[in-house]
Scaffold this motif. Structure first.
Motif, PDB file in Angstrom:
ATOM      1  N   ASN A  21      13.771  58.228  22.690  1.00 27.52           N
ATOM      2  CA  ASN A  21      14.274  59.171  21.652  1.00 27.52           C
ATOM      3  C   ASN A  21      15.362  60.032  21.977  1.00 27.52           C
ATOM      4  O   ASN A  21      16.339  60.165  20.840  1.00 27.52           O
ATOM      5  N   PHE A  53      20.358  56.982  11.496  1.00 29.92           N
ATOM      6  CA  PHE A  53      19.385  57.954  10.955  1.00 29.92           C
ATOM      7  C   PHE A  53      18.111  57.881  11.995  1.00 29.92           C
ATOM      8  O   PHE A  53      17.733  56.639  12.268  1.00 29.92           O
ATOM      9  N   VAL A  54      17.441  59.018  12.311  1.00 32.76           N
ATOM     10  CA  VAL A  54      16.481  58.695  13.205  1.00 32.76           C
ATOM     11  C   VAL A  54      15.272  59.838  12.495  1.00 32.76           C
ATOM     12  O   VAL A  54      15.523  61.189  12.274  1.00 32.76           O
ATOM     13  N   ASP A  55      14.173  59.317  12.549  1.00 33.52           N
ATOM     14  CA  ASP A  55      12.923  60.358  11.946  1.00 33.52           C
ATOM     15  C   ASP A  55      11.828  59.838  12.822  1.00 33.52           C
ATOM     16  O   ASP A  55      11.133  59.093  13.111  1.00 33.52           O
ATOM     17  N   SER A  56      11.897  60.964  14.011  1.00 34.97           N
ATOM     18  CA  SER A  56      10.509  60.575  15.289  1.00 34.97           C
ATOM     19  C   SER A  56       9.246  60.706  14.504  1.00 34.97           C
ATOM     20  O   SER A  56       8.358  59.854  15.123  1.00 34.97           O
ATOM     21  N   LEU A  57       9.167  61.611  13.773  1.00 34.78           N
ATOM     22  CA  LEU A  57       7.804  61.826  13.110  1.00 34.78           C
ATOM     23  C   LEU A  57       7.271  60.755  12.091  1.00 34.78           C
ATOM     24  O   LEU A  57       6.207  60.489  12.152  1.00 34.78           O
ATOM     25  N   GLY A  58       8.208  60.073  11.511  1.00 41.58           N
ATOM     26  CA  GLY A  58       8.012  59.007  10.670  1.00 41.58           C
ATOM     27  C   GLY A  58       8.134  57.742  11.119  1.00 41.58           C
ATOM     28  O   GLY A  58       7.870  56.619  10.448  1.00 41.58           O
ATOM     29  N   ASP A  59       8.353  57.682  12.465  1.00 39.70           N
ATOM     30  CA  ASP A  59       8.510  56.391  13.076  1.00 39.70           C
ATOM     31  C   ASP A  59       9.317  55.550  12.546  1.00 39.70           C
ATOM     32  O   ASP A  59       9.316  54.447  12.449  1.00 39.70           O
ATOM     33  N   PHE A  61      13.764  54.456  12.017  1.00 36.43           N
ATOM     34  CA  PHE A  61      15.361  54.751  12.379  1.00 36.43           C
ATOM     35  C   PHE A  61      16.101  53.623  11.751  1.00 36.43           C
ATOM     36  O   PHE A  61      15.532  52.725  11.296  1.00 36.43           O
ATOM     37  N   LYS A  73      16.427  48.992   8.886  1.00 36.61           N
ATOM     38  CA  LYS A  73      15.381  49.956   8.754  1.00 36.61           C
ATOM     39  C   LYS A  73      14.265  49.403   9.785  1.00 36.61           C
ATOM     40  O   LYS A  73      13.946  48.564   9.555  1.00 36.61           O
ATOM     41  N   ARG A  75      11.032  50.398  12.882  1.00 33.04           N
ATOM     42  CA  ARG A  75       9.949  51.505  13.318  1.00 33.04           C
ATOM     43  C   ARG A  75      10.509  51.652  15.060  1.00 33.04           C
ATOM     44  O   ARG A  75      10.798  50.920  15.631  1.00 33.04           O
TER      45      ARG A  75
END
Length: 85
Positions: A21, A53-59, A61, A73, A75
């Motif tokens: 991460n 793009f990275v969305d750690s909470l949404g699993d 990137f 896209k 996970r």
């Protein structure tokens, strides 16, 4: 025949997941190229490109591969390793 080549998805430690991460976020902010290794359909695959793009909470990137410059896209849970090239 192909089933014999399949490997189980490697399990990562909490420390390894944190390092992945951290590297993703750094790559996103510095626009540095990375080698991503991820697990897909029984295989470990490595690609080179850039993190968009990275969305750690949404699993989630988004990764732009170096060869075809396509947005992928993916996970976060499929990642095995991320390293700067």
């Amino acid at each position: 025949m192909n089933n014999q080549l399949e490997v189980p998805q490697p399990l990562l430690t909490e420390e390894q997941m944190e390092q992945i991460n951290f590297t993703l976020i750094e790559a996103l902010h510095t626009n540095k190229q990375v080698d991503l290794t991820y697990y897909e359909r029984g295989q470990c695959i490595t690609e080179t490109g850039f993190i968009q793009f990275v969305d750690s909470l949404g699993d989630l990137f988004i990764f732009i591969d170096e060869v075809f410059e396509l947005k992928n896209k993916m996970r976060l849970s499929e990642l095995i390793d991320v390293r700067f090239t």
